[in-house]
Design an enzyme around this catalytic site. Structure first.
Site, PDB file in Angstrom:
ATOM      1  N   LYS A 182       0.837  -1.197   0.000  1.00  0.00           N
ATOM      2  CA  LYS A 182       0.000   0.000   0.000  1.00  0.00           C
ATOM      3  C   LYS A 182       0.874   1.250   0.000  1.00  0.00           C
ATOM      4  O   LYS A 182       1.902   1.299   0.685  1.00  0.00           O
ATOM      5  CB  LYS A 182      -0.923  -0.011   1.220  1.00  0.00           C
ATOM      6  N   SER A 233      -9.464   2.520   2.868  1.00  0.00           N
ATOM      7  CA  SER A 233      -8.559   3.220   1.978  1.00  0.00           C
ATOM      8  C   SER A 233      -7.542   2.325   1.281  1.00  0.00           C
ATOM      9  O   SER A 233      -6.802   2.783   0.417  1.00  0.00           O
ATOM     10  CB  SER A 233      -7.794   4.296   2.773  1.00  0.00           C
ATOM     11  N   SER A 261      -9.847   0.280   7.056  1.00  0.00           N
ATOM     12  CA  SER A 261      -9.277   0.416   5.710  1.00  0.00           C
ATOM     13  C   SER A 261      -8.715  -0.855   5.117  1.00  0.00           C
ATOM     14  O   SER A 261      -8.424  -0.901   3.924  1.00  0.00           O
ATOM     15  CB  SER A 261      -8.187   1.496   5.703  1.00  0.00           C
TER      16      SER A 261
END
Length: 512
Positions: A96, A171, A195
């Site tokens: 990420k 996210s 997330s």
């Protein structure tokens, strides 16, 4: 290089902020005193230049070419190979884009960080490489990791592999899309309010938020130390257990972690199965404002099926589960403002924020503030007002309630080994441009409370509704992540594996 000295007007501005009444003489004296103190700041800068910054790392990478990445899930692609053999040998991993990979650009979903290239690997990246895996690139994440949908990233919306007109959730949007589509075997995500688990649910994969502090957060962009988590996103529970075995343990740098964490082989723990474990269906997790009754019914049915694996299944009420969301909102809002304002997270610790990252963030955030997402703007406006008006008292009140919330879950987990509930009581929505009118806490109603308490929570696919995935969350006792994984694995085996979207691929080419 000397730090910038203040002007008389700067002293006036600071005095006005704190309510000091300075006459001309006092202002002159204080200005001289401040300038004298700033000499130490000069010395620290010189010492840091001599001893602090790591040597720049060069690694090959490339930005996705037009038409190559149909899900818009890659920030950059790479082929960073490990020189060792280990538990993840042969596995391709996406990281990420709020987690530092030395020599690879990092944006954290925002143009406010554009141009930043870290010189250090995050601890989890070091461990991934030491385990024999190949880092295939950085996955898109939402703007400063501040959105639960997938349309706020500076690089554009991330599309769901099950239906490209739909959101992936956020996210950790790119990580979920890449795992679900088969581009990588596993990905790393971060979770401050859901997330990892939300996009896992909406994309039909496994997403694990480990116990707070079990996995070191060192080298990832923080939001707030007490809610920051890193964890794996995978297609199977066995892979999540394998990844956690690699990632877990102290690194001696992250103040979030206890001094000692027992070493656990989470993959081998799956062999114990789930027979005899007690499963409590969390009543307050159903009928949330964002839920669809048919999705709630599917999750309840999935939970009841755990009895067919040898578990005892009952129902339990935790009233604090509904109240915790508002406590989370206060803590997240005030602390997100402090983070974006450049305030240090680690006063009083030896290992603080990355100075290069913090300096880049503060300078670029001011220069590119208009490019922040609507959610970020709303959050920091509220946080600024709250901090200026209430002086942090609301956040302090919220924190004082945390022991009550933890105790409520702990009591439920004395009666049951795990608790289950919907990750989110709906499927993925149609992608649309982010709007301030769409901002709602309801999306994280079942996920954010566990960021406050630190309990481990995993989202596993519960089935399909109208051709789109739904997710079931399993919660366990702190540092008993093994039991959470055992129940999740038993459910997956009982389902004969989880479904996945077909004929999708966005595997990266090798960098040229």
């Amino acid at each position: 290089m000397a730090v910038v000295r203040p002007s008389a007007e700067d002293i006036d501005s600071a005095a006005e902020y704190f309510g000091f009444d300075l006459d001309a003489g006092a202002r002159t004296e204080f200005l001289a005193g401040v300038k004298y103190t700033l000499q130490s700041y000069d010395v620290v800068d010189e010492l840091y230049d001599d001893f602090g910054p790591p040597r720049a790392v060069r690694r090959s990478y490339r930005f996705p070419q037009p038409g190559y990445d149909p899900l818009n899930a890659w920030c950059v692609t790479s082929e960073i190979r490990s020189v060792t053999e280990g538990l993840l040998s042969g596995r391709r991993v996406a990281i990420k884009d709020n987690i530092a990979v030395a020599g690879i650009p990092m944006m954290n979903g925002s143009k406010a960080l554009a141009g930043f290239v870290p010189n250090r690997d995050a601890t989890v990246v070091e461990r991934i490489l030491a385990s024999g895996a190949t880092i295939a690139g950085k996955s898109v994440c939402e703007n400063f990791c501040g959105s639960t949908s997938s349309s706020s990233s500076a690089s554009g919306p991330v599309r769901n592999p099950w239906d490209r007109t739909r959101e992936t959730g956020g996210s950790s949007s790119g990580s979920a899309a890449l795992v679900a589509s088969g581009a990588v075997e596993l990905a790393l995500g971060s979770d401050q309010g859901g997330s990892i688990r939300l996009p896992a649910s909406l994309c039909g994969i496994v997403g694990l938020k480990p116990t707070h502090g079990l996995v070191p957060y060192t080298g990832a962009v923080p939001i707030e130390s007490t809610i920051d988590h890193l964890g794996p996103m995978t297609r199977t529970v066995a892979d999540a257990a394998l990844a956690l075995t690699v990632l877990a343990g102290t690194d001696g740098k992250d103040p979030r972690q206890p001094n000692q964490i027992g070493v656990v082989d989470y993959q081998s723990a799956l062999d114990s199965g789930a027979a005899g474990l007690r499963v409590g269906i969390l009543a307050e997790g159903f009928g949330q404002p964002d839920s669809r009754p048919e999705v709630d019914a599917q999750i309840r049915s999935a939970a009841l099926r755990l009895s067919e694996t040898g578990c005892t299944v009952g129902e339990i009420s935790v009233p604090w589960h509904r109240k915790a969301l508002h406590i989370f909102a206060v803590i997240f809002t005030d602390c997100f403002y402090q983070m974006l304002n450049g305030s240090s997270h680690w006063f009083g610790t030896d290992h603080g924020d990355d100075p290069e990252l913090l300096g880049h963030l503060v300078s670029q955030r001011r220069a590119r503030s208009e490019q922040l997402s609507a959610m970020i703007k709303m959050t920091v406006l509220c946080g600024h007002y709250s901090t200026k008006t209430f002086g942090g008292t609301s956040c302090a009140k919220a924190r004082s309630l945390l022991p009550h919330i933890r105790a409520a879950y702990d009591e439920a987990l004395r009666q049951y080994d795990v608790l289950v509930l919907p990750t989110i009581g709906r499927t993925a929505r149609t992608l649309s441009a982010e709007s301030i009118s769409d901002i709602s806490l309801n999306t994280v109603a079942n996920t954010a409370p566990l960021n406050l308490t630190g309990h481990p929570a995993i989202s596993v696919p519960a089935g399909l509704m109208d051709g789109l995935p739904t997710g079931m969350t399993i919660i366990g006792r702190q540092f008993d992540d093994a039991t959470v994984l055992r129940v999740a694995d038993a459910f997956e085996s009982h389902c004969n594996g989880f479904p996945s979207p077909l004929n999708m691929s966005c595997a990266p080419p090798k960098p040229q």
